[in-house]
Design a protein around this motif. Structure first.
Motif, PDB file in Angstrom:
ATOM      1  N   PHE A 130      -7.155   4.587   8.205  1.00 23.21           N
ATOM      2  CA  PHE A 130      -7.887   5.123   7.051  1.00 23.21           C
ATOM      3  C   PHE A 130      -7.407   6.535   6.727  1.00 23.21           C
ATOM      4  O   PHE A 130      -7.178   6.880   5.568  1.00 23.21           O
ATOM      5  CB  PHE A 130      -9.390   5.133   7.362  1.00 23.21           C
TER       6      PHE A 130
ATOM      7  N   ILE B 266       0.834  -1.207   0.000  1.00 22.81           N
ATOM      8  CA  ILE B 266       0.000   0.000   0.000  1.00 22.81           C
ATOM      9  C   ILE B 266       0.864   1.250   0.000  1.00 22.81           C
ATOM     10  O   ILE B 266       0.605   2.214  -0.737  1.00 22.81           O
ATOM     11  CB  ILE B 266      -0.941   0.013   1.228  1.00 22.81           C
TER      12      ILE B 266
ATOM     13  N   PHE C 121      -5.068   5.069   3.864  1.00 23.79           N
ATOM     14  CA  PHE C 121      -5.987   4.802   2.761  1.00 23.79           C
ATOM     15  C   PHE C 121      -6.439   6.076   2.034  1.00 23.79           C
ATOM     16  O   PHE C 121      -6.607   6.052   0.813  1.00 23.79           O
ATOM     17  CB  PHE C 121      -7.196   4.005   3.251  1.00 23.79           C
ATOM     18  N   THR C 122      -6.616   7.174   2.763  1.00 24.13           N
ATOM     19  CA  THR C 122      -6.998   8.426   2.095  1.00 24.13           C
ATOM     20  C   THR C 122      -5.926   8.884   1.105  1.00 24.13           C
ATOM     21  O   THR C 122      -6.250   9.235  -0.034  1.00 24.13           O
ATOM     22  CB  THR C 122      -7.299   9.529   3.126  1.00 24.13           C
TER      23      THR C 122
ATOM     24  N   THR D 117       3.976   5.807   8.514  1.00 25.48           N
ATOM     25  CA  THR D 117       3.828   4.488   7.894  1.00 25.48           C
ATOM     26  C   THR D 117       5.135   3.685   7.831  1.00 25.48           C
ATOM     27  O   THR D 117       5.132   2.496   8.168  1.00 25.48           O
ATOM     28  CB  THR D 117       3.207   4.605   6.487  1.00 25.48           C
TER      29      THR D 117
ATOM     30  N   LEU E 186      -4.002   7.081  -0.539  1.00 26.62           N
ATOM     31  CA  LEU E 186      -4.036   6.135  -1.661  1.00 26.62           C
ATOM     32  C   LEU E 186      -5.256   6.373  -2.538  1.00 26.62           C
ATOM     33  O   LEU E 186      -5.181   6.331  -3.770  1.00 26.62           O
ATOM     34  CB  LEU E 186      -4.046   4.698  -1.142  1.00 26.62           C
ATOM     35  N   LEU E 187      -6.398   6.658  -1.900  1.00 22.90           N
ATOM     36  CA  LEU E 187      -7.651   6.804  -2.645  1.00 22.90           C
ATOM     37  C   LEU E 187      -7.711   8.106  -3.437  1.00 22.90           C
ATOM     38  O   LEU E 187      -8.312   8.147  -4.513  1.00 22.90           O
ATOM     39  CB  LEU E 187      -8.841   6.730  -1.676  1.00 22.90           C
TER      40      LEU E 187
END
Length: 312
Positions: free
Chosen positions: A274, A34, A278-279, A78, A281-282
């Motif tokens: 998230f 990711i 994830f944000t 991360t 990435l999205l």
């Protein structure tokens, strides 16, 4: 002696996402992929916008800034989290912990204001199309980006002022994968009830202000778009859908954290993952797959590279 009184604790222990070894290996592989995807996808957007002359517009200038912030937001914790998943030593120094808190609020605050700047750009483009180029000049775009970073910096400093003076003299275990400000404050050797309220109020007010402004701005834009039926406005609607999706994904976790009265470690970890992983990435995925101009630019660059190789 004074420094000792304020920071007897020289390091904090991060418990991470899970204590189960099998899950740690799985998470290590998953989040490594990711993280690489975050870096590559955001770098692609930055390079494509820089290389394609047709994308030299205010909207894409702000999008490049968003991609840079997203890469930074994913990078402040991360890599450390991924390393801790396969390491026995999950400690982070006092200075490293303070740095994580600083950069989280710097980047989070900057991204909030940058999303506001992007909303202003779309508001002018839709509601004042004839004056758009004059209003959204390159100088104005730079000022909007600088204002976003300045707001993030001021917000972060306002949070750090509270925590750097706290005495840490005992517990040093943080049940998260990074130094989360509310959890670190609870470890201080003093009553932090009022301080906790102030920190939550400052962050919550900034989030709420930005969200209300964005809600009003996009409501005006949607009403304006609804009264037009030309193909240009359908294209604008497609672009708006991407912007609104990003806003919801970013502010959803923020508002949940500051409005939801109950706290649960497991839920807090999910929201933190998230928000920080994830944000970022999205965002590029949403803009890439919903934006025809960026997709065309990527295809154009690929074709140019293939032709240049075949020429040799």
């Amino acid at each position: 002696m004074e420094k000792q009184n304020h920071s007897v604790v020289t390091e904090f222990i991060l418990l991470g996402l899970t204590e189960f070894h099998e899950l740690q290996i799985l998470f290590f592989l998953f989040f490594s992929i990711i993280y690489i995807a975050i870096l590559l996808s955001n770098l692609i957007i930055i390079l494509v916008v820089k290389l394609d002359p047709q994308l030299q517009s205010p909207m894409y200038f702000l999008l490049v800034n968003l991609s840079f912030i997203d890469m930074s937001l994913a990078s402040f914790s991360t890599p450390k989290m991924i390393g801790d998943l396969i390491s026995e030593n999950k400690a982070i120094s006092y200075e490293g912990c303070m740095a994580q808190i600083f950069f989280l609020h710097l980047l989070g605050g900057s991204e909030m204001m940058l999303l506001v700047a992007m909303a202003i750009d779309r508001l002018i483009a839709i509601c004042k199309p004839l004056h758009y180029k004059n209003i959204m000049s390159h100088r104005i775009c730079i000022r909007l980006a600088l204002f976003s970073w300045t707001t993030g910096f001021v917000h972060s400093v306002s949070q750090m002022v509270f925590i750097v003076t706290l005495p840490f003299c005992g517990p040093n275990v943080v049940d998260s994968f990074f130094c989360d400000l509310p959890q670190v404050i609870k470890l201080a050797c003093t009553d932090t009830y009022v301080l906790d309220l102030l920190v939550t109020a400052f962050s919550g007010l900034l989030s709420l202000f930005c969200f209300i402004f964005l809600f009003i701005s996009y409501s005006i834009i949607l009403i304006t778009v609804h009264h037009h039926s030309s193909s240009g406005y359908f294209k604008a609607m497609s672009t708006l859908a991407a912007h609104i999706t990003v806003v919801v994904l970013f502010f959803g976790p923020c508002l949940f954290i500051y409005i939801w009265p109950f706290s649960h470690v497991f839920i807090d970890k999910i929201i933190s993952v998230f928000y920080t992983i994830f944000t970022p990435l999205l965002n590029p995925i949403i803009y890439s797959f919903r934006n025809k101009d960026i997709k065309k630019a990527i295809i154009k660059i690929k074709t140019k590279n293939v032709n240049s190789r075949s020429a040799f």
